[in-house]
Motif scaffolding. Structure first.
Motif, PDB file in Angstrom:
ATOM      1  N   THR A  19       0.793  -1.142   0.005  1.00 39.63           N
ATOM      2  CA  THR A  19       0.028  -0.088  -0.082  1.00 39.63           C
ATOM      3  C   THR A  19       0.874   1.392  -0.219  1.00 39.63           C
ATOM      4  OG1 THR A  19      -0.227  -0.131   2.469  1.00 39.63           O
ATOM      5  CG2 THR A  19      -2.100  -1.063   0.945  1.00 39.63           C
ATOM      6  N   ILE A  20       2.074   1.198   0.501  1.00 46.79           N
ATOM      7  CA  ILE A  20       2.711   2.470   0.841  1.00 46.79           C
ATOM      8  C   ILE A  20       3.157   3.079  -0.802  1.00 46.79           C
ATOM      9  CG2 ILE A  20       5.186   1.412   0.265  1.00 46.79           C
ATOM     10  CD1 ILE A  20       5.957   3.123   2.516  1.00 46.79           C
ATOM     11  N   VAL A  21       3.120   2.410  -1.978  1.00 41.42           N
ATOM     12  CA  VAL A  21       3.704   3.029  -3.156  1.00 41.42           C
ATOM     13  C   VAL A  21       2.745   4.365  -3.525  1.00 41.42           C
ATOM     14  CG1 VAL A  21       2.185   1.644  -4.581  1.00 41.42           C
ATOM     15  CG2 VAL A  21       4.302   2.677  -5.429  1.00 41.42           C
ATOM     16  N   VAL A  22       1.179   4.060  -3.024  1.00 41.42           N
ATOM     17  CA  VAL A  22      -0.006   5.221  -3.225  1.00 41.42           C
ATOM     18  C   VAL A  22       0.861   6.446  -2.735  1.00 41.42           C
ATOM     19  CG1 VAL A  22      -2.235   5.887  -2.890  1.00 41.42           C
ATOM     20  CG2 VAL A  22      -1.615   3.456  -3.214  1.00 41.42           C
ATOM     21  N   LEU A  23       1.340   6.602  -1.436  1.00 41.73           N
ATOM     22  CA  LEU A  23       1.988   7.664  -1.051  1.00 41.73           C
ATOM     23  C   LEU A  23       2.707   8.422  -1.904  1.00 41.73           C
ATOM     24  CD1 LEU A  23       2.553   6.522   2.624  1.00 41.73           C
ATOM     25  CD2 LEU A  23       0.452   7.657   1.534  1.00 41.73           C
ATOM     26  N   GLU A  24       3.550   7.877  -2.975  1.00 44.00           N
ATOM     27  CA  GLU A  24       4.479   8.421  -3.658  1.00 44.00           C
ATOM     28  C   GLU A  24       3.939   9.049  -5.054  1.00 44.00           C
ATOM     29  OE1 GLU A  24       7.699   8.664  -2.993  1.00 44.00           O
ATOM     30  OE2 GLU A  24       7.472   7.967  -1.281  1.00 44.00           O
ATOM     31  N   PHE A  25       2.597   8.775  -5.177  1.00 41.79           N
ATOM     32  CA  PHE A  25       1.825   9.434  -6.153  1.00 41.79           C
ATOM     33  C   PHE A  25       1.845  10.983  -6.198  1.00 41.79           C
ATOM     34  CE2 PHE A  25      -0.812   5.444  -7.779  1.00 41.79           C
ATOM     35  CZ  PHE A  25       0.304   4.776  -8.185  1.00 41.79           C
ATOM     36  N   ALA A  26       2.230  11.833  -7.437  1.00 39.57           N
ATOM     37  CA  ALA A  26       2.126  13.077  -7.236  1.00 39.57           C
ATOM     38  C   ALA A  26       0.550  13.509  -7.520  1.00 39.57           C
ATOM     39  CB  ALA A  26       2.972  13.860  -8.275  1.00 39.57           C
ATOM     40  N   VAL A  27      -0.007  14.276  -6.698  1.00 36.39           N
ATOM     41  CA  VAL A  27      -1.179  14.840  -7.140  1.00 36.39           C
ATOM     42  C   VAL A  27      -1.164  15.780  -8.011  1.00 36.39           C
ATOM     43  CG1 VAL A  27      -3.495  15.919  -6.051  1.00 36.39           C
ATOM     44  CG2 VAL A  27      -1.719  14.667  -4.389  1.00 36.39           C
ATOM     45  N   PRO A  28      -2.228  15.676  -9.184  1.00 35.59           N
ATOM     46  CA  PRO A  28      -2.283  16.384 -10.112  1.00 35.59           C
ATOM     47  C   PRO A  28      -2.383  17.955 -10.026  1.00 35.59           C
ATOM     48  CG  PRO A  28      -3.568  14.478 -10.655  1.00 35.59           C
ATOM     49  CD  PRO A  28      -3.142  14.484  -9.235  1.00 35.59           C
ATOM     50  N   LYS A  29      -1.910  18.817 -10.551  1.00 35.77           N
ATOM     51  CA  LYS A  29      -1.807  20.323 -10.241  1.00 35.77           C
ATOM     52  C   LYS A  29      -3.100  20.779 -10.802  1.00 35.77           C
ATOM     53  CE  LYS A  29       2.954  21.137 -10.246  1.00 35.77           C
ATOM     54  NZ  LYS A  29       4.184  21.902 -10.662  1.00 35.77           N
ATOM     55  N   GLY A  30      -3.760  20.326 -11.884  1.00 37.79           N
ATOM     56  CA  GLY A  30      -5.214  20.680 -12.451  1.00 37.79           C
ATOM     57  C   GLY A  30      -6.350  19.798 -12.217  1.00 37.79           C
ATOM     58  N   MET A  81      13.605 -12.310   0.474  1.00 41.90           N
ATOM     59  CA  MET A  81      12.333 -11.929  -0.424  1.00 41.90           C
ATOM     60  C   MET A  81      11.731 -10.722   0.130  1.00 41.90           C
ATOM     61  SD  MET A  81       9.000 -14.477  -1.296  1.00 41.90           S
ATOM     62  CE  MET A  81       8.426 -14.634   0.338  1.00 41.90           C
ATOM     63  N   LEU A  82      11.268 -10.357   1.515  1.00 38.67           N
ATOM     64  CA  LEU A  82      10.827  -9.233   1.809  1.00 38.67           C
ATOM     65  C   LEU A  82      11.792  -8.083   1.377  1.00 38.67           C
ATOM     66  CD1 LEU A  82       9.142 -10.159   5.429  1.00 38.67           C
ATOM     67  CD2 LEU A  82       8.057  -9.693   3.470  1.00 38.67           C
ATOM     68  N   PHE A  83      12.988  -8.095   1.567  1.00 35.14           N
ATOM     69  CA  PHE A  83      13.736  -7.108   0.969  1.00 35.14           C
ATOM     70  C   PHE A  83      13.556  -6.764  -0.269  1.00 35.14           C
ATOM     71  CE2 PHE A  83      17.728  -5.604  -1.012  1.00 35.14           C
ATOM     72  CZ  PHE A  83      17.843  -4.356  -0.620  1.00 35.14           C
ATOM     73  N   PHE A  84      13.601  -7.458  -1.225  1.00 37.56           N
ATOM     74  CA  PHE A  84      13.227  -7.277  -2.656  1.00 37.56           C
ATOM     75  C   PHE A  84      11.713  -6.906  -2.890  1.00 37.56           C
ATOM     76  CE2 PHE A  84      16.613 -10.616  -3.365  1.00 37.56           C
ATOM     77  CZ  PHE A  84      17.644  -9.648  -3.975  1.00 37.56           C
ATOM     78  N   SER A  85      10.804  -7.286  -2.115  1.00 28.95           N
ATOM     79  CA  SER A  85       9.419  -6.847  -1.986  1.00 28.95           C
ATOM     80  C   SER A  85       9.523  -5.351  -1.866  1.00 28.95           C
ATOM     81  CB  SER A  85       8.501  -7.650  -1.174  1.00 28.95           C
ATOM     82  OG  SER A  85       8.562  -9.212  -1.898  1.00 28.95           O
ATOM     83  N   SER A  86      10.243  -4.977  -0.528  1.00 31.42           N
ATOM     84  CA  SER A  86      10.223  -3.699  -0.197  1.00 31.42           C
ATOM     85  C   SER A  86      10.647  -2.665  -1.069  1.00 31.42           C
ATOM     86  CB  SER A  86      10.888  -3.686   1.193  1.00 31.42           C
ATOM     87  OG  SER A  86      12.432  -3.609   0.918  1.00 31.42           O
ATOM     88  N   MET A  87      11.576  -3.229  -2.162  1.00 28.71           N
ATOM     89  CA  MET A  87      12.146  -2.136  -3.047  1.00 28.71           C
ATOM     90  C   MET A  87      11.111  -1.911  -4.180  1.00 28.71           C
ATOM     91  SD  MET A  87      15.173  -1.254  -2.242  1.00 28.71           S
ATOM     92  CE  MET A  87      15.726  -0.916  -4.143  1.00 28.71           C
ATOM     93  N   LEU A  88       9.998  -2.792  -4.253  1.00 33.95           N
ATOM     94  CA  LEU A  88       9.119  -2.928  -5.525  1.00 33.95           C
ATOM     95  C   LEU A  88       8.306  -1.388  -5.611  1.00 33.95           C
ATOM     96  CD1 LEU A  88       8.355  -4.811  -7.866  1.00 33.95           C
ATOM     97  CD2 LEU A  88       6.081  -5.576  -6.335  1.00 33.95           C
ATOM     98  N   PRO A  89       7.807  -0.895  -4.463  1.00 35.80           N
ATOM     99  CA  PRO A  89       7.179   0.474  -4.645  1.00 35.80           C
ATOM    100  C   PRO A  89       8.105   1.555  -5.160  1.00 35.80           C
ATOM    101  CG  PRO A  89       6.752  -0.471  -2.200  1.00 35.80           C
ATOM    102  CD  PRO A  89       7.941  -1.548  -2.973  1.00 35.80           C
ATOM    103  N   PHE A  90       9.160   1.629  -4.978  1.00 32.90           N
ATOM    104  CA  PHE A  90      10.239   2.423  -5.622  1.00 32.90           C
ATOM    105  C   PHE A  90      10.181   2.202  -7.120  1.00 32.90           C
ATOM    106  CE2 PHE A  90      14.461   3.933  -7.341  1.00 32.90           C
ATOM    107  CZ  PHE A  90      14.528   5.190  -6.817  1.00 32.90           C
TER     108      PHE A  90
END
Length: 201
Positions: A19-30, A81-90
């Protein structure tokens, strides 16, 4: 370590990763559709990754249901495996912003492939110390080998011709995981039924 403690830790970390990857999405300006269009590939890659990890998690729980003993080696492989999984959001965010570029696709594909390989190693180590897991080992191995092969083909096609082939290969791997999950559940029910019949006799 007790199985339930490790499973609780694994579940907690996986839930955060998914779920953490959603926090990295940039909110559209328009507020026009043209502004939202820029997020399209990020959402697509996030959805693929979310459901891929979710299906892998379901397969892991199906496998771990009959696990009685875990070794330190199993714990370390799952930590990797969790380490590689934790890299996935980036990599999801990086790929979502550069979907047709080769390097982001490769980095994403290699990470997903390493998650799959460590998952395969974990399953093999578990099977060695838990005889109850032998009931579905042929389906598990076949599914994981097909999964790994699909991702390798995607990487090769990406290098030669079409970078998004890596993302497509992950979608195909999801179909394989889903099919494998169904077979494992059926095999598990048949195994349990045979054991119940033997016990009743």
């Amino acid at each position: 370590m007790r199985k339930d403690r490790f499973e609780a830790f694994f579940d907690a970390v996986m839930a955060i990763i998914m779920t953490i990857v959603v926090l990295e999405f940039a909110v559209p300006k328009g507020t026009d559709w043209s502004n939202v269009k820029g997020l399209m590939f990020q959402v697509v890659v996030y959805a693929i990754s979310f459901f891929y990890l979710g299906m892998m998690w379901m397969n892991i729980h199906t496998l771990w249901h009959n696990v009685e003993y875990i070794t330190r080696g199993v714990m370390w492989v799952n930590m990797i495996m969790l380490f590689f999984s934790s890299m996935l959001p980036f990599w999801v965010v990086y790929l979502g912003r550069n979907f047709f570029a080769l390097v982001p696709q490769l980095l994403y594909g290699i990470d997903v492939l390493l998650i799959t390989i460590t998952n395969f190693i974990s399953a093999e180590l578990l099977r060695k110390h838990n005889s109850a897991l032998n009931y579905g080992v042929e389906y598990l191995r076949c599914g994981m080998i097909l999964d790994i092969s699909t991702k390798l083909i995607g990487i090769i096609v990406a290098l030669i011709w079409f970078p998004p082939a890596i993302t497509i290969s992950v979608i195909v791997a999801m179909v394989i995981l889903s099919f494998n999950f169904t077979l494992l559940r059926r095999k598990k029910r048949a195994y349990k039924q045979r054991n119940d019949e033997t016990t009743n006799e």
